[in-house]
Design an enzyme around this catalytic site. Structure first.
Site: not given
Length: 470
Positions: A79, A153, A177
């Site tokens: 990420k 996210s 997330s």
């Protein structure tokens, strides 16, 4: 069929899917690069490593013994709020970007164990959202249906695994997330105990609550990754040492809590209530005893995260940048983080006192329960539906997730079925801090049972390797 036999069948199935089982790391990179290609219509990547850049990691492995490295030649995605040395970290905000000299502690541990980074993935900007659409790099599309959201996210991290471009990936999880994207893409998403995995080299969202999460095809894969990723880090002030003798024995019988019927909310989705009931039946079939619980204390805790002053932590994390360049933020992200300024120091202390009360009042429930089970999300939205009501839809997705870190719980999202339109559905199992191994073991039992009953399929069909070769 025994559990061991079912697991062996699952592993054999995965080996037949993944061509890379017989490849050297360099050959894997060659084929993986070709499989991913240069186009990115689903908006998975912010910065994918080139073939030459991946070769650097692959070549290093050629002189090493695979038996010494638990993740030898395994490709993984990161990420893009987590540092990889020499590559920009953007947090999905181009004007915020910087290039770190060192990798985040967890990334370096995985590389040292033989893993090969594939790229930095798209996310809701500054890890603020559960939808995967709040990015100037484009809305990350669901791996099953491009009209639907991927969840966020940690959007690109989940989709990269679901598409077979990585064997596992790193996300972050402050409000859900690491779990919502797993549910929407037929993956296991493990949210470790806060502090179990170092957050040094991770851009904070809410620093007191943040944790690095793991996406994988199976719980056994996630367990292998966690065993490498976890560990006390002196450089991280929020790092915690694993207790010397955590209870980890797989339970043959267990008791799990389920919210009262009037506290289960599905946001007008007609199918997910039945899918949740089926998942409860699966848990009972593997030795679980269901107990209905009052979930109101958990729900009140969840509301503190965005309705209370914890949103000010998001402001504090990027305060200098926010004040200098507010126009650089994605509009919805700017609205949410900018709202933090309305809270005073007195508001913060009042909320902390209320959180302490809720922590104390919720604690006794664990005297009689091993786990609590909820849907991971009550429903899933199309990208168009999300665009029409971005804040409301995002809030709905956090109904079952936002309380976890405030109450210091570990959690794992597990796929358990599919809607008629082919989109996946899953549940979340949670328990107190340092229960990670028990959660992973139970998730493994559940997924074996689901595979046997035809209620679970393994979605990835790409080239990435299955981690567990036992």
């Amino acid at each position: 069929m025994t559990t061991k036999q079912a697991l062996n069948l699952e592993i054999q199935h995965l080996r037949s899917l993944y061509l890379s089982a017989a490849l050297t790391p360099a050959q894997l990179v060659e084929q993986l690069d070709a499989a991913i290609g240069n186009d990115d219509p689903g908006h998975i990547w912010i910065r994918r490593l080139s073939k030459a850049e991946m070769f650097v990691y692959a070549k290093r492995l050629e002189s090493l013994n695979p038996a010494d490295l638990p993740l030898y030649g395994i490709p993984f995605a990161i990420k893009d709020n987590i540092d990889l040395a020499g590559f920009p970290t953007t947090a999905a905000c181009p004007e915020f970007a910087y290039t770190p000299e060192k990798s985040a502690t967890v990334v370096q541990q995985l590389i040292d164990a033989g893993a090969i980074p594939v790229g930095k993935t798209n996310l809701d900007q500054f890890a603020t959202g559960l939808v995967g659409t709040r990015s100037p790099y484009g809305a990350c599309q669901n791996s099953f249906d491009s009209e639907y959201i991927s969840g966020g996210s940690s959007a690109g991290s989940a989709v990269s695994v679901a598409k077979g471009f990585a064997s596992f990936s790193l996300g972050t999880d402050t409000a859900g997330s690491g779990r919502v994207p797993a549910a929407f893409n037929n993956l296991v998403g493990h949210k470790p105990t806060c502090g179990l995995v170092s957050t040094h080299g991770v851009i904070p969202a809410c620093r007191t609550l943040d944790c690095v999460s793991i996406f994988a095809l199976t719980a056994s894969n996630a367990k292998i990754v966690l065993s490498v990723a976890q560990g006390y880090d002196e450089a991280d002030a929020f790092s915690r040492k694993l207790p010397i003798s955590p209870e980890s024995k797989t339970k043959t019988t267990f008791t799990f809590g389920v919210p009262q019927a009037n506290q289960l909310v599905y946001f007008d989705n007609p199918e997910t209530p039945g899918l949740f009931d089926e998942a409860i039946t699966q848990l009972e079939a593997i030795g679980g005893t269901r107990v209905e619980i009052d979930f109101s204390g958990f729900l009140e805790t969840a509301r503190l995260l965005y309705e209370g002053p914890w949103v000010a932590e998001r402001y504090a994390a990027i305060r200098e940048f926010f004040e200098a360049k507010p126009e650089a933020l994605f509009p919805v992200t700017r609205q949410i983080i900018g709202g933090a300024t309305k809270f005073s120091a007195a508001d913060t202390f009042a909320a902390l006192y209320r959180l302490k009360d809720l922590q104390r009042s919720n604690a006794p429930i664990w005297k009689t329960l091993d786990f609590i089970v909820t849907p991971t999300a009550g429903t899933i939205y199309t990208i168009a539906e999300l665009a029409a009501e971005p804040v409301k839809c995002n809030s709905n997705l956090g109904y079952y997730t936002n309380f976890m870190n405030l109450l210091d719980l570990a959690a794992i999202a597990v796929p358990t079925g599919f809607q008629k339109n082919g989109l996946p559905f899953g549940i979340t199992l949670c328990a107190p801090a340092f229960s990670d191994e028990q959660l992973l073991n139970l998730a493994s039992q559940l997924e074996v049972a689901a595979i046997q009953q035809g209620k679970r399929t393994l979605g990835a069909t790409g080239i990435a390797q299955q981690i567990d070769k036992s």
